[in-house]
Enzyme design. Structure first.
Site, mmCIF file in Angstrom:
data_model
loop_
_atom_site.group_PDB
_atom_site.id
_atom_site.type_symbol
_atom_site.label_atom_id
_atom_site.label_comp_id
_atom_site.label_asym_id
_atom_site.label_seq_id
_atom_site.Cartn_x
_atom_site.Cartn_y
_atom_site.Cartn_z
ATOM 1 N N LYS A 190 0.877 -1.282 -0.091
ATOM 2 C CA LYS A 190 0.128 0.145 -0.057
ATOM 3 C C LYS A 190 0.744 1.240 -0.070
ATOM 4 O O LYS A 190 0.482 2.343 -0.570
ATOM 5 C CB LYS A 190 -0.951 0.091 1.436
ATOM 6 N N GLU A 242 5.929 -5.820 8.652
ATOM 7 C CA GLU A 242 5.407 -5.112 7.437
ATOM 8 C C GLU A 242 5.751 -3.916 7.086
ATOM 9 O O GLU A 242 4.952 -2.897 7.188
ATOM 10 C CB GLU A 242 4.085 -5.171 7.660
ATOM 11 N N HIS A 265 0.341 -3.322 14.616
ATOM 12 C CA HIS A 265 1.256 -2.242 14.077
ATOM 13 C C HIS A 265 1.024 -1.275 15.175
ATOM 14 O O HIS A 265 0.209 -0.835 15.924
ATOM 15 C CB HIS A 265 0.411 -1.636 12.892
HETATM 16 C C1 LIG Z 1 -1.292 -3.269 8.093
HETATM 17 C C2 LIG Z 1 -0.356 -2.515 7.830
HETATM 18 N N1 LIG Z 1 0.995 -2.995 7.586
HETATM 19 C C3 LIG Z 1 2.118 -2.320 7.325
HETATM 20 C C4 LIG Z 1 1.808 -0.963 7.085
HETATM 21 C C5 LIG Z 1 2.838 -0.040 6.749
HETATM 22 O O1 LIG Z 1 3.423 0.983 7.755
HETATM 23 P P1 LIG Z 1 4.771 1.778 7.467
HETATM 24 O O2 LIG Z 1 4.659 2.424 6.106
HETATM 25 O O3 LIG Z 1 4.592 2.654 8.714
HETATM 26 O O4 LIG Z 1 5.883 0.905 7.737
HETATM 27 C C6 LIG Z 1 0.301 -0.127 7.161
HETATM 28 C C7 LIG Z 1 0.246 1.147 7.013
HETATM 29 O O5 LIG Z 1 -0.742 1.696 7.031
HETATM 30 C C8 LIG Z 1 -0.507 -1.065 7.713
HETATM 31 O O6 LIG Z 1 -1.973 -0.498 7.660
#
Ligand SMILES: Cc1ncc(COP(=O)(O)O)c(C=O)c1O
Length: 460
Positions: A69, A274, A197
């Site tokens: 994402k 993640e 998270h």
């Molecule tokens: C479920 C989940 N995992 C991972 C991420 C990635 O987070 P980051 O960019 O802070 O590493 C997000 C970000 O919204 C998320 O919602």
């Protein structure tokens, strides 16, 4: 994975001693001959490699599952697929993208605790088994639609100090975790682990150790109910550039001992994460062009200057990308951005208070409320670093403005290293980075002082 060619990635090789910034210069120089001054990105895939090596050094026990994402550019996903990471997908389309690159479903976690039924069925039909949940309703949906699901219970964290809070929307409390585990047992579902998270843009590393300790409690609850859980997913939240207040290694210095305490290496628990922002933020530089400009005189001058009154002016610059485009990160990701100048200002050049605006007709489309810049002409370029995370992934074409093109680059040594990792894996001590990924011009990078060197890159 090893069968990708540079043409599949659609990147340009950087020649020895040149860096992504040089390519920005080259494109700007080329544009001076034409009217085409569209905003554009240069993205260094070698920077993604560097981040991966840094990750593997600092968190050797934790397998990264890149959060698609954050930036779903094919070249980024392909680079990470070659490096052997897993992927956190939030939707059917993200699963499709990752699988279209030949990634095995065992390398995907469908990490969205609230999924549409048809998309759960899609995951099931395409062999994606790992998925997160945080409610009883989700358990019932999965029980109906995915008989091979391997479920991961997402727990809430204290993300009050994160830039973007996520536990306001997702995550079970410890108390409700027990009820969910009991319900899953009744439904005959396979719970393989726990995820959390800490919020994106985490500013307090202790949040990770608290969450890891909470996850241990949930593992123990699960054991009481007959579950032998084997997966801990520590989510994202890691910084994307060294500009951030909290450094990556300051976080990993807290995570590693917490893992050793609560999930020692011989516990049989696999640890994944993640990361999104971490991998892509610093790889992207955005160049925008000044398309319009307005001089606003201050109503009352606080200055006693008897000169040309330049201090009484505020300049409004309008550029060709804005908050409905790449700078959506200002609205959605609470980002604060500041430009650097493409041309070095003269030592005695007068500066002015300025604001910077996007190209749409909306008053909300403001990129920088206040900064200090020289009086720049129309057609001049402003550069924004660290623009890879939560930018291109969520930008729109509102008002008919196109999204900037992205030009991918990589050094030859980075390409060779990626191919080597792709075919042989990462063995032995992990080096800092490929020497030519950090050409001298980038090592002392200060965008106000860089020479405008032509980029000797060639398109494949
Ligand atoms: C479920 C989940 N995992 C991972 C991420 C990635 O987070 P980051 O960019 O802070 O590493 C997000 C970000 O919204 C998320 O919602």
């Amino acid at each position: 994975m090893s069968s990708y060619t540079p043409a599949d990635f659609d990147f340009t090789f950087l020649e020895e001693g040149f860096c992504a910034r040089d390519c920005v210069e080259q494109r700007i120089n080329e544009s001076s001959m034409s009217d085409d001054k569209d905003a554009f990105y240069v993205a260094d895939l070698g920077d993604v490699l560097k981040k991966h090596l840094r990750w593997m050094r600092a968190l050797p026990r934790v397998t990264p599952f890149y959060a698609v994402k954050c930036n779903d550019s094919r070249a980024v996903v392909m680079t990470l697929a070659s490096l052997g990471t897993g992927f956190d997908c939030a939707s059917k389309n993200e699963i499709q993208l990752v699988q279209s690159l030949g990634v095995d479903p065992s390398r995907i976690i469908y990490a969205n605790p609230c999924k549409q039924v048809s998309q759960i069925k899609y995951a099931s039909a395409h062999g994606v088994q790992m998925m997160t949940f945080d409610s009883e309703v989700e358990l019932m949906k999965v029980a109906r639609c995915h008989e091979n699901a391997k479920l991961v219970l997402r727990i809430a964290t204290d993300d009050s100090k994160a830039v973007c809070r996520l536990s306001v929307k997702f995550g079970a409390t410890l108390k409700s975790s027990r009820l969910l585990l009991e319900r899953a047992r009744e439904l005959g579902l396979d719970i393989i682990g726990v995820s959390f998270h800490v919020g994106s843009g985490c500013t307090d590393p202790e949040t990770y150790s608290q969450a890891i300790s909470d996850a241990r409690c949930v593992f123990d609850m699960g054991a009481e109910l007959g579950y032998n859980m084997t997966l801990l997913d520590i989510g994202g939240g890691f910084p994307g550039s060294d500009d951030s207040k909290l450094k990556f290694e300051e976080i990993t210095a807290v995570i590693n001992p917490a893992l050793d305490k609560y999930f020692p290496a011989d516990s049989g628990v696999r640890v994944i994460a993640e990361p999104g922002r971490y991998y892509v933020c610093s790889a992207y530089m955005l160049a925008v062009n000044i398309i319009a400009k307005k001089v606003v005189m201050k109503e009352q001058s606080a200055s006693d200057d008897e000169d040309d009154g330049a201090n009484d002016r505020t300049l409004m610059y309008y550029v060709n990308d804005g908050v409905y485009g790449s700078f959506n990160c200002i609205l959605y990701d609470h980002a604060h951005v500041l430009p650097t100048l493409h041309k070095k200002p003269k030592p005695d050049e007068r500066t002015h208070p300025c604001s910077i605006w996007g190209p749409t007709c909306d008053g909300l489309d403001r990129i920088v409320e206040q900064c200090i810049l020289p009086d720049l002409p129309l057609g001049e370029w402003l550069l924004f670093e660290n623009m890879g995370a939560y930018t291109v992934a969520a930008s729109s074409t509102f008002n008919g403005f196109q999204k900037p093109d992205i030009h991918y680059v990589m050094s030859r040594s980075a390409w060779q290293r990626i191919q080597q990792i792709s075919t042989q894996g990462l063995h032995g001590p992990i080096e800092e980075a490929c020497p030519s990924d950090l050409p001298s011009c980038c090592r002392k990078e200060s965008s106000l002082e860089l020479p405008a060197k032509p980029c000797p890159a060639h398109v494949l």
